[in-house]
Each structure stands twice: as C-alpha cells, then as structure tokens.
Design a protein around this motif. Structure first.
Motif, short mmCIF file in Angstrom:
data_model
loop_
_atom_site.label_atom_id
_atom_site.label_comp_id
_atom_site.label_asym_id
_atom_site.label_seq_id
_atom_site.Cartn_x
_atom_site.Cartn_y
_atom_site.Cartn_z
N ALA A 11 -7.63 6.03 -8.22
CA ALA A 11 -8.45 5.04 -7.51
C ALA A 11 -7.57 4.01 -6.81
CB ALA A 11 -9.41 4.35 -8.47
N ALA A 12 -6.48 3.61 -7.46
CA ALA A 12 -5.57 2.64 -6.85
C ALA A 12 -4.90 3.23 -5.60
CB ALA A 12 -4.51 2.20 -7.86
N LEU A 13 -4.48 4.48 -5.67
CA LEU A 13 -3.88 5.12 -4.50
C LEU A 13 -4.88 5.23 -3.36
CD1 LEU A 13 -1.71 7.97 -6.06
CD2 LEU A 13 -0.91 5.91 -4.92
N GLN A 14 -6.12 5.58 -3.68
CA GLN A 14 -7.15 5.68 -2.65
C GLN A 14 -7.42 4.32 -2.03
OE1 GLN A 14 -8.58 8.41 -1.38
NE2 GLN A 14 -9.61 7.08 0.08
N GLY A 15 -7.51 3.28 -2.85
CA GLY A 15 -7.72 1.93 -2.33
C GLY A 15 -6.57 1.45 -1.48
N LEU A 16 -5.35 1.76 -1.91
CA LEU A 16 -4.17 1.37 -1.14
C LEU A 16 -4.13 2.08 0.21
CD1 LEU A 16 -1.59 -0.31 -1.16
CD2 LEU A 16 -0.44 1.60 -2.28
N LEU A 17 -4.41 3.37 0.21
CA LEU A 17 -4.41 4.11 1.47
C LEU A 17 -5.49 3.60 2.41
CD1 LEU A 17 -3.28 6.38 3.21
CD2 LEU A 17 -4.86 7.94 2.10
N THR A 18 -6.68 3.33 1.88
CA THR A 18 -7.76 2.80 2.71
C THR A 18 -7.37 1.44 3.30
OG1 THR A 18 -9.42 3.95 1.40
CG2 THR A 18 -10.18 2.09 2.72
N VAL A 22 -6.88 0.70 7.36
CA VAL A 22 -7.67 -0.28 8.09
C VAL A 22 -6.79 -1.39 8.65
CG1 VAL A 22 -9.48 -2.03 7.83
CG2 VAL A 22 -9.78 0.22 6.79
N ALA A 23 -5.83 -1.86 7.87
CA ALA A 23 -4.96 -2.95 8.31
C ALA A 23 -4.11 -2.53 9.51
CB ALA A 23 -4.05 -3.40 7.17
N ALA A 24 -3.81 -1.25 9.64
CA ALA A 24 -3.02 -0.78 10.77
C ALA A 24 -3.81 -0.81 12.08
CB ALA A 24 -2.50 0.64 10.51
N LYS A 90 -18.94 2.09 7.13
CA LYS A 90 -18.60 1.76 8.52
C LYS A 90 -19.36 0.52 8.98
CE LYS A 90 -16.21 2.59 12.13
NZ LYS A 90 -14.79 2.29 12.08
N GLN A 91 -20.62 0.38 8.58
CA GLN A 91 -21.39 -0.80 8.95
C GLN A 91 -20.82 -2.05 8.30
OE1 GLN A 91 -25.46 0.11 7.95
NE2 GLN A 91 -25.82 1.17 9.88
N VAL A 92 -20.46 -1.96 7.03
CA VAL A 92 -19.86 -3.10 6.34
C VAL A 92 -18.52 -3.45 6.99
CG1 VAL A 92 -18.78 -3.80 4.15
CG2 VAL A 92 -21.02 -2.74 4.15
N VAL A 114 -7.62 -5.51 3.09
CA VAL A 114 -7.65 -5.90 1.67
C VAL A 114 -9.06 -5.70 1.12
CG1 VAL A 114 -7.45 -7.86 0.09
CG2 VAL A 114 -5.72 -7.50 1.86
N ARG A 115 -10.05 -6.14 1.87
CA ARG A 115 -11.44 -5.99 1.41
C ARG A 115 -11.83 -4.53 1.27
NH1 ARG A 115 -14.95 -10.38 4.93
NH2 ARG A 115 -13.85 -12.23 4.19
N MET A 116 -11.51 -3.72 2.27
CA MET A 116 -11.90 -2.31 2.24
C MET A 116 -11.12 -1.56 1.16
SD MET A 116 -14.35 -2.22 4.33
CE MET A 116 -14.69 -0.49 4.25
N GLY A 117 -9.87 -1.95 0.93
CA GLY A 117 -9.09 -1.34 -0.14
C GLY A 117 -9.71 -1.59 -1.50
N ALA A 118 -10.16 -2.83 -1.73
CA ALA A 118 -10.81 -3.16 -3.01
C ALA A 118 -12.14 -2.41 -3.15
CB ALA A 118 -11.04 -4.67 -3.09
#
Length: 134
Positions: A11-18, A22-24, A90-92, A114-118
């Motif tokens: 889950a942490a890896l998925q959150g980090l990748l997300t 997004v940040a990029a 996507k809406q959020v 950061v928000r989408m990763g969490a």
C-alpha cells in the motif's frame, strides 16, 4: 484487522507511486515523462526486492470454491466499485487541484500528489482487507 508488513508495504508503494505521478504533473513534458518513468522503474525494483524478501509470507491459504452465481455477483460488484473509484478519484483530483490553484498554493501539483498518495495508500489497504474477506 491487522495488516501484514507485506500488505502495508504494498500500500505504501502504491501511495508513493500515485503521489509521485500526480506531483510530476507540473513539470514540462520531457521532465514529467522522465520523472514518471524513473518513479515507476524505481518502485518496481523496490517491489521486486520486497517480493523476494517476503516470499514465504505471500503464500495464500486455499480458497473454497464458490458457486457460479455468487462468483458472478462478486465479480460484478468488484467491477462496478472499481469503475466508481476511478471516476470518483478523477473528480476528487480535479476538485482538489482547482481549489489549490484558486487559493494560490505555491506548488498545487505537489500538494495534490501528497493528498492523492495518502488516498491511494488508504484505498489500497481497504482493497486488501476486502480481498481477505472474500
């Protein structure tokens, strides 16, 4: 509801990748593609090492076969929830980005990452819990 190290790590890896993905979004095209490719390759390597390190923990108990009708219903529900999550995410994401830009945040894509990763971290843990139940 205790999660294993492997589940939390996944889950942490998925959150980090997300979050990185997004940040990029605020980078120029070439740098954005390079950052996203590097993040994907790097986190895939970490995931492979994790799979190797926790190989014994990954053994799943055999599932009991479920009848055809229940399997069809579960498949339909999982598909509908998956589509709903994609659309809702996507809406959020768009709503949060618009609010950050409207409020004059210095780096809106980073904050959104950061928000989408969490959110992705929490969603992945919930998904793993649901898999365990069904």
């Amino acid at each position: 509801m205790v999660f294993s190290v492997r589940e939390v790590g996944s889950a942490a890896l998925q959150g980090l990748l997300t979050g990185l993905w997004v940040a990029a979004g605020e980078l120029p095209t070439a740098r954005r593609r390079l950052a996203r490719t590097g993040a994907t390759l790097g986190l895939s390597a970490v995931g492979s090492i994790r799979d190797w390190a926790f190989a014994d923990e990954g053994k799943k108990p055999e599932r009991q076969d479920i009848d055809g009708r229940r399997k069809l219903v579960v498949t339909g529900v999982v598909t509908a929830v998956g589509i709903g999550v994609m659309v809702g995410r996507k809406q959020v994401e768009n709503r949060w980005l618009a609010r950050l830009e409207r409020d004059g945040h210095a780096y809106p894509h980073r904050a959104l990452g950061v928000r989408m990763g969490a959110l992705s971290f929490a969603g992945t843990l919930v998904t793993q819990l649901a898999r365990r139940r069904f």
